[in-house]
Design a protein around this motif. Structure first.
Motif, PDB file in Angstrom:
ATOM      1  N   PRO A  16       0.820  -1.072  -0.118  1.00 23.19           N
ATOM      2  CA  PRO A  16      -0.033  -0.221   0.201  1.00 23.19           C
ATOM      3  C   PRO A  16       0.794   1.285   0.022  1.00 23.19           C
ATOM      4  CG  PRO A  16      -0.641  -1.210   1.905  1.00 23.19           C
ATOM      5  CD  PRO A  16       0.752  -2.108   1.118  1.00 23.19           C
ATOM      6  N   PRO A  17       0.330   2.287  -0.457  1.00 21.93           N
ATOM      7  CA  PRO A  17       0.940   3.711  -0.449  1.00 21.93           C
ATOM      8  C   PRO A  17       1.511   4.021   1.057  1.00 21.93           C
ATOM      9  CG  PRO A  17      -1.313   3.922  -0.872  1.00 21.93           C
ATOM     10  CD  PRO A  17      -1.077   2.693  -0.744  1.00 21.93           C
ATOM     11  N   PRO A  18       2.367   4.859   1.186  1.00 20.05           N
ATOM     12  CA  PRO A  18       3.128   5.425   2.573  1.00 20.05           C
ATOM     13  C   PRO A  18       1.696   5.905   3.317  1.00 20.05           C
ATOM     14  CG  PRO A  18       4.510   6.136   1.031  1.00 20.05           C
ATOM     15  CD  PRO A  18       3.218   5.451   0.351  1.00 20.05           C
ATOM     16  N   GLU A  19       0.744   6.427   3.058  1.00 18.02           N
ATOM     17  CA  GLU A  19      -0.336   7.282   3.761  1.00 18.02           C
ATOM     18  C   GLU A  19      -1.168   5.912   4.451  1.00 18.02           C
ATOM     19  OE1 GLU A  19      -1.696   7.369  -0.548  1.00 18.02           O
ATOM     20  OE2 GLU A  19       0.286   7.705   0.584  1.00 18.02           O
ATOM     21  N   VAL A  20      -1.117   4.817   3.807  1.00 14.36           N
ATOM     22  CA  VAL A  20      -1.782   3.764   4.246  1.00 14.36           C
ATOM     23  C   VAL A  20      -0.733   2.977   5.276  1.00 14.36           C
ATOM     24  CG1 VAL A  20      -3.100   1.580   3.815  1.00 14.36           C
ATOM     25  CG2 VAL A  20      -3.452   3.692   2.307  1.00 14.36           C
ATOM     26  N   LEU A  21       0.297   2.673   4.716  1.00  7.90           N
ATOM     27  CA  LEU A  21       1.236   1.752   5.274  1.00  7.90           C
ATOM     28  C   LEU A  21       2.052   2.217   6.602  1.00  7.90           C
ATOM     29  CD1 LEU A  21       2.466  -0.992   5.240  1.00  7.90           C
ATOM     30  CD2 LEU A  21       4.287  -0.068   3.661  1.00  7.90           C
ATOM     31  N   ASP A  22       2.059   3.618   6.553  1.00  8.81           N
ATOM     32  CA  ASP A  22       2.850   4.017   7.644  1.00  8.81           C
ATOM     33  C   ASP A  22       2.181   3.979   9.053  1.00  8.81           C
ATOM     34  OD1 ASP A  22       4.965   4.745   5.905  1.00  8.81           O
ATOM     35  OD2 ASP A  22       4.422   6.775   6.130  1.00  8.81           O
ATOM     36  N   PRO A  23       0.781   4.474   8.855  1.00  8.50           N
ATOM     37  CA  PRO A  23       0.035   3.973  10.496  1.00  8.50           C
ATOM     38  C   PRO A  23      -0.128   2.420  10.797  1.00  8.50           C
ATOM     39  CG  PRO A  23      -1.351   5.254   8.803  1.00  8.50           C
ATOM     40  CD  PRO A  23      -0.092   4.741   7.892  1.00  8.50           C
ATOM     41  N   ILE A  24      -0.030   1.831   9.624  1.00  8.63           N
ATOM     42  CA  ILE A  24      -0.071   0.299   9.976  1.00  8.63           C
ATOM     43  C   ILE A  24       1.255  -0.220  10.679  1.00  8.63           C
ATOM     44  CG2 ILE A  24       0.021  -1.983   9.096  1.00  8.63           C
ATOM     45  CD1 ILE A  24      -2.079  -1.048   6.797  1.00  8.63           C
ATOM     46  N   MET A  25       2.261   0.291  10.086  1.00  6.85           N
ATOM     47  CA  MET A  25       3.676  -0.138  10.755  1.00  6.85           C
ATOM     48  C   MET A  25       3.786   0.489  12.177  1.00  6.85           C
ATOM     49  SD  MET A  25       4.485  -2.362   8.787  1.00  6.85           S
ATOM     50  CE  MET A  25       6.202  -2.685   9.426  1.00  6.85           C
ATOM     51  N   ARG A  26       3.047   1.502  12.437  1.00 11.64           N
ATOM     52  CA  ARG A  26       3.224   2.200  13.729  1.00 11.64           C
ATOM     53  C   ARG A  26       2.596   1.471  14.854  1.00 11.64           C
ATOM     54  NH1 ARG A  26       2.962   7.317  11.135  1.00 11.64           N
ATOM     55  NH2 ARG A  26       0.938   7.465  11.282  1.00 11.64           N
ATOM     56  N   ASP A  27       1.442   0.925  14.259  1.00 14.40           N
ATOM     57  CA  ASP A  27       0.568  -0.029  15.161  1.00 14.40           C
ATOM     58  C   ASP A  27       1.419  -1.272  15.140  1.00 14.40           C
ATOM     59  OD1 ASP A  27      -1.312   1.780  14.995  1.00 14.40           O
ATOM     60  OD2 ASP A  27      -2.761   0.749  13.825  1.00 14.40           O
ATOM     61  N   VAL A  28       1.843  -1.846  14.179  1.00 14.72           N
ATOM     62  CA  VAL A  28       2.811  -3.221  14.435  1.00 14.72           C
ATOM     63  C   VAL A  28       3.857  -3.035  15.505  1.00 14.72           C
ATOM     64  CG1 VAL A  28       4.187  -4.620  12.995  1.00 14.72           C
ATOM     65  CG2 VAL A  28       2.036  -4.033  12.128  1.00 14.72           C
ATOM     66  N   GLU A  29       4.494  -1.846  15.431  1.00 11.67           N
ATOM     67  CA  GLU A  29       5.595  -1.557  16.236  1.00 11.67           C
ATOM     68  C   GLU A  29       5.077  -1.453  17.664  1.00 11.67           C
ATOM     69  OE1 GLU A  29       8.821  -1.590  15.778  1.00 11.67           O
ATOM     70  OE2 GLU A  29       8.384  -2.463  13.672  1.00 11.67           O
ATOM     71  N   ALA A  30       3.981  -0.587  17.757  1.00 14.38           N
ATOM     72  CA  ALA A  30       3.274  -0.778  19.306  1.00 14.38           C
ATOM     73  C   ALA A  30       2.943  -2.186  19.674  1.00 14.38           C
ATOM     74  CB  ALA A  30       1.883  -0.120  19.095  1.00 14.38           C
ATOM     75  N   VAL A  31       2.396  -3.232  19.026  1.00 12.20           N
ATOM     76  CA  VAL A  31       2.174  -4.478  19.379  1.00 12.20           C
ATOM     77  C   VAL A  31       3.506  -5.010  19.717  1.00 12.20           C
ATOM     78  CG1 VAL A  31       1.282  -6.727  18.764  1.00 12.20           C
ATOM     79  CG2 VAL A  31       0.131  -4.713  18.040  1.00 12.20           C
ATOM     80  N   LYS A  32       4.709  -5.112  18.903  1.00 15.24           N
ATOM     81  CA  LYS A  32       5.674  -5.587  19.330  1.00 15.24           C
ATOM     82  C   LYS A  32       6.342  -5.051  20.989  1.00 15.24           C
ATOM     83  CE  LYS A  32       9.006  -5.799  15.813  1.00 15.24           C
ATOM     84  NZ  LYS A  32       9.744  -5.626  14.548  1.00 15.24           N
ATOM     85  N   ALA A  33       6.063  -3.633  20.852  1.00 17.02           N
ATOM     86  CA  ALA A  33       6.859  -3.387  22.177  1.00 17.02           C
ATOM     87  C   ALA A  33       5.917  -3.937  23.229  1.00 17.02           C
ATOM     88  CB  ALA A  33       6.542  -1.668  22.193  1.00 17.02           C
ATOM     89  N   GLU A  34       4.780  -4.165  23.126  1.00 17.20           N
ATOM     90  CA  GLU A  34       3.806  -4.594  24.128  1.00 17.20           C
ATOM     91  C   GLU A  34       4.336  -6.039  24.525  1.00 17.20           C
ATOM     92  OE1 GLU A  34      -1.144  -5.472  25.188  1.00 17.20           O
ATOM     93  OE2 GLU A  34      -0.459  -4.462  23.374  1.00 17.20           O
ATOM     94  N   LEU A  35       4.561  -6.877  23.269  1.00 17.04           N
ATOM     95  CA  LEU A  35       5.041  -8.358  23.497  1.00 17.04           C
ATOM     96  C   LEU A  35       6.416  -8.237  24.112  1.00 17.04           C
ATOM     97  CD1 LEU A  35       4.506  -9.650  19.632  1.00 17.04           C
ATOM     98  CD2 LEU A  35       3.686 -10.678  21.818  1.00 17.04           C
ATOM     99  N   ARG A  36       7.257  -7.521  23.897  1.00 17.60           N
ATOM    100  CA  ARG A  36       8.477  -7.092  24.626  1.00 17.60           C
ATOM    101  C   ARG A  36       8.210  -7.000  26.051  1.00 17.60           C
ATOM    102  NH1 ARG A  36      10.552  -4.705  19.656  1.00 17.60           N
ATOM    103  NH2 ARG A  36      12.056  -6.197  18.608  1.00 17.60           N
ATOM    104  N   GLU A  37       7.479  -6.092  26.331  1.00 21.48           N
ATOM    105  CA  GLU A  37       7.351  -5.682  27.640  1.00 21.48           C
ATOM    106  C   GLU A  37       6.611  -6.703  28.414  1.00 21.48           C
ATOM    107  OE1 GLU A  37       4.860  -1.964  27.649  1.00 21.48           O
ATOM    108  OE2 GLU A  37       6.254  -1.016  26.523  1.00 21.48           O
ATOM    109  N   ALA A  38       6.008  -7.629  27.664  1.00 20.23           N
ATOM    110  CA  ALA A  38       5.341  -8.956  28.469  1.00 20.23           C
ATOM    111  C   ALA A  38       6.198 -10.002  28.505  1.00 20.23           C
ATOM    112  CB  ALA A  38       3.962  -9.043  27.784  1.00 20.23           C
TER     113      ALA A  38
END
Length: 117
Positions: A16-38
Motif C-alpha cells: 500500500p502507499p505510505p499514507e496507508v502503510l505508515d499508520p499500520i507499521m506504527r501499530d505493528v511496532e506498538a504490538v511488538k513493544a507490548e510483546l517485549r514488555e510482556a
C-alpha cells in the motif's frame, strides 16, 4: 512456555502507499513493544516478495534448484513473529492484537517440542 508462530498473510502485488502503510507499521511496532514488555516476544521479521524465493528439492542424489515461490497463490507470508505464551488462548490473544494492527490475516501455530527441550 510454548512458542508460537504468528504468520502474516498479505496479498500479492505492490504494498500500500505510505499514507496507508505508515499508520499500520506504527501499530505493528506498538504490538511488538507490548510483546517485549510482556516477555512474550522471541523474534520477528518481514520477508521479501515471493519472487525472490529459491526452492531446493532433493531428487535421487541431486538437489534441484528452482527460482520463485514453492506454491503459486494470491497471497503469501509477508512476515512473522515468534512468541512465547503459556497456552493457545494467550497466543490467540496476541494474534488478535497483531491482526488488528496489520489489518491482514494472522495464522497462529504452535511449534513442536524437540527432543532437546
Amino acid at each position: 512456555m510454548q512458542q508460537y508462530l504468528l504468520s502474516i498473510y498479505q496479498p500479492d502485488g505492490d504494498p500500500p502507499p505510505p499514507e496507508v502503510l505508515d499508520p499500520i507499521m506504527r501499530d505493528v511496532e506498538a504490538v511488538k513493544a507490548e510483546l517485549r514488555e510482556a516477555g512474550a516476544w522471541v523474534f520477528s521479521g518481514g520477508l521479501h516478495p515471493p519472487s525472490t524465493a529459491t526452492v531446493l528439492r532433493a531428487k535421487d542424489d541431486e538437489v534441484l534448484t528452482t527460482d520463485g515461490p514453492y506454491l503459486e497463490g494470491k497471497e503469501h507470508i509477508g512476515g512473522f513473529t515468534v512468541i512465547r505464551a503459556p497456552d493457545l488462548d494467550a497466543a490467540l490473544e496476541w494474534g488478535r492484537k497483531l491482526a488488528r494492527a496489520v489489518t491482514l490475516p494472522i495464522e497462529v501455530r504452535p511449534f513442536q517440542h524437540g527432543g532437546s527441550e
